[in-house]
Write an enzyme that holds these catalytic residues in place. Structure first.
Site, PDB file in Angstrom:
ATOM      1  N   LYS A  12       0.820  -1.211   0.000  1.00 19.06           N
ATOM      2  CA  LYS A  12       0.000   0.000   0.000  1.00 19.06           C
ATOM      3  C   LYS A  12       0.860   1.271   0.000  1.00 19.06           C
ATOM      4  CE  LYS A  12      -3.982  -2.246   0.572  1.00 19.06           C
ATOM      5  NZ  LYS A  12      -3.606  -3.673   0.621  1.00 19.06           N
TER       6      LYS A  12
HETATM    7  C1  LIG Z   1      -4.241  -4.759   0.065  1.00 17.85           C
HETATM    8  C2  LIG Z   1      -3.459  -6.001   0.006  1.00 17.85           C
HETATM    9  C3  LIG Z   1      -3.726  -6.982  -0.949  1.00 17.85           C
HETATM   10  C4  LIG Z   1      -4.862  -6.877  -1.941  1.00 17.85           C
HETATM   11  O1  LIG Z   1      -4.693  -5.844  -2.859  1.00 17.85           O
HETATM   12  P1  LIG Z   1      -5.955  -5.265  -3.664  1.00 17.85           P
HETATM   13  O2  LIG Z   1      -5.444  -4.114  -4.422  1.00 17.85           O
HETATM   14  O3  LIG Z   1      -6.955  -4.862  -2.611  1.00 17.85           O
HETATM   15  O4  LIG Z   1      -6.471  -6.361  -4.509  1.00 17.85           O
HETATM   16  C5  LIG Z   1      -2.897  -8.101  -0.970  1.00 17.85           C
HETATM   17  N1  LIG Z   1      -1.896  -8.257  -0.080  1.00 17.85           N
HETATM   18  C6  LIG Z   1      -1.629  -7.332   0.857  1.00 17.85           C
HETATM   19  C7  LIG Z   1      -0.526  -7.576   1.817  1.00 17.85           C
HETATM   20  C8  LIG Z   1      -2.393  -6.176   0.934  1.00 17.85           C
HETATM   21  O5  LIG Z   1      -2.110  -5.259   1.868  1.00 17.85           O
END
Ligand SMILES: *Cc1c(COP(=O)(O)O)cnc(C)c1O
Length: 499
Positions: free
Chosen positions: A111
């Site tokens: 993120k």
């Molecule tokens: C948010 C997240 C995901 C999923 O990503 P999306 O964009 O919501 O599909 C997968 N792995 C981790 C560690 C995340 O923080």
């Protein structure tokens, strides 16, 4: 380039307006009305650039109302704090199996790739559009977004940020990361419910006209840091290009050769960015959508029926414990050739019946671009154990889900295309599950009651790998935010925060 809502083609906005608004009035998501396509020469040129420069090149194609100098400044601020110079390094385990590590930022999850730069894009967009003096960011999180958004927006002038997370839906470390957040403009609150409750609660606040009117004279605008915001999705397109260039640079692939990406998926933001990259000319073969036991997307991508009416599972990969994947709306819009009515009707059926079936045309297109699979917790742990024992590589449960799905897919289809597993979190964010997967008997005893930080040292000992500094720094920290509210009380909490 203009931006239009997936539910209304009539009016269009500039990039800055789309980013400042977040969500359209009718509840649709903003999408670019055309996509830039990179030539082979432009792709080759990216190869010799730093990650920051690649980001400026690619994002610049979508952000006509931002200058190159502005974007350079934003990229420098966003990615300068990462703990490796490459920002998003690619690791090769076995021939043809690569890992794109997206967790070298301040909160140790992917993120950060978007949320370190979004505050700059958003505050600049507010200024450019004159849309209000101050912006309050509302976030619903399944764990990682909340912390990354808090870290990105903390003490950013003219902003406040409020994060809601499901009381029992995040790991101990994730919870402590959020509840111990510093900064004078932040608030964090648990809700009694799951992630979907948090997300729909926040969406309701956005569409609450009364609240908007109430806040306007006081100079406050509400905005989102969830991947429904275009400014959040756009920076994610960059790392697909970057990974491809890195593989070419080290002769793992030839320029022009296709690569598959396998993406651990929740809200469908990350994998959608990969699809945008493909549409922009990046040689991508199949995009593999990996899910955990909440496999609503596996079923959807295979059958064309999206059905959220099913049990919700709490798994060891909590950031993927999602039954309503918001960004799918953008995919449906693109695959229906920009049909706003069709897209809106799917979303309306989802809202009223929790279910929709896409047209045969859309399903056929989905099948041509995507494959899908899932791993349950048992399989996920086996993959973590296997990667560590056989390759000495420590991965987190989300990455392990993707790795397991990729291996099953390759076995079933015989598709030997060079493949990149998108690695989305540091294993040290999920110490309890990782230790358990490695067969460490102390894991279970610790995981309840304690805050989880003592497991960081245990996992370091067990694996011989050093934990990222920001996670080690959590040791001994105490929670600053301890409230928990019912899922229908989110609005009151936001009112109180902005009073
Ligand atoms: C948010 C997240 C995901 C999923 O990503 P999306 O964009 O919501 O599909 C997968 N792995 C981790 C560690 C995340 O923080």
């Amino acid at each position: 380039m203009r931006y239009i809502s997936t539910r209304n083609n009539e009016s269009s906005l500039s990039a800055a307006e789309a980013i400042a608004c977040g969500l359209s009035r009718e509840g649709g998501l903003f999408v670019p009305d055309t996509l830039p396509v990179l030539t082979g020469a432009e792709l080759t040129d990216l190869g010799s650039l730093t990650y920051q420069e690649r980001a400026v090149r690619i994002m610049g194609r979508f952000l006509e109302d931002f200058s190159g100098a502005e974007l350079e400044r934003f990229a420098a601020m966003a990615y300068g704090s990462f703990d490796v110079r490459e920002v998003a390094p690619v690791r090769t385990l076995r021939s043809g199996e690569h890992f794109l590590e997206l967790w070298h930022g301040p909160t140790c999850a992917f993120k950060d790739m978007a949320l370190q730069i979004l505050p700059h894009l958003l505050t600049a967009s507010m200024r450019k559009t004159g849309m209000g003096e101050s912006v309050c960011i509302l976030v619903a999180t399944s764990g990682d977004t909340g912390k990354a958004a808090l870290e990105g927006f903390r003490d950013v002038e003219n902003t406040k940020i409020m994060v809601f997370y499901p009381e029992n839906g995040v790991s101990d470390i994730q919870k402590l990361q959020m509840t111990s957040q510093e900064g004078g403009n932040v608030d964090v609150c648990a809700i009694r419910g799951n992630f979907d409750d948090a997300q729909s609660g926040v969406k309701r606040i956005f569409s609450d006209g009364t609240l908007r009117e109430e806040l306007k004279p006081r100079g406050w605008t509400l905005s989102s840091a969830n991947s429904i915001n275009w400014g959040r999705l756009l920076p994610q397109i960059v790392y697909y290009f970057s990974a491809y260039c890195d593989l070419v640079n080290r002769n793992a692939i030839k320029m022009g050769e296709k690569v598959n990406f396998c993406v651990p998926t929740g809200n469908f933001g990350d994998i959608l960015a990969g699809y945008y990259a493909k549409r922009m000319g990046l040689p991508v073969g199949t995009l593999l959508c990996a899910s955990n036991a909440n496999n609503v997307l596996t079923d959807f991508l295979q059958t064309g029926v999206y059905d959220r009416n099913r049990p919700f599972h709490t798994t060891i990969s909590p950031s993927m414990d999602i039954l309503v994947s918001s960004n799918l709306e953008r995919l449906l819009y693109m695959l229906s050739d920009g049909n706003d009515r069709e897209t809106a009707s799917y979303m309306e059926a989802l809202r009223t019946e929790g279910r929709y079936r896409v047209s045969d045309v859309v399903l056929e297109r989905i099948r041509a671009e995507f494959a899908a699979g899932f791993c349950d917790d048992g399989e996920t742990k086996a993959v973590i154990r296997d990667a560590f024992r056989k390759d000495g590589y420590l991965i987190d449960p989300h990455t392990a889900v993707a790795c397991g799905v990729l291996r099953k897919y390759r076995e079933e289809t015989g598709d030997g295309t060079p493949s990149v597993v998108v690695s989305t979190a540091s294993p040290f964010k999920f110490c309890g599950s990782v230790l358990e997967a490695l067969g460490n008997p102390s894991a279970g005893g610790f995981s309840h009651g304690a805050d989880g930080t003592e497991l960081i040292a245990a996992l370091e000992r067990e694996s011989g790998v050093t934990a990222p500094a920001p996670l080690k720094a959590l040791l001994g920290r105490t929670a600053r935010f301890t409230d928990c509210v019912d899922k229908d009380r989110l609005l009151d909490r936001v009112r109180g925060f902005l009073r």
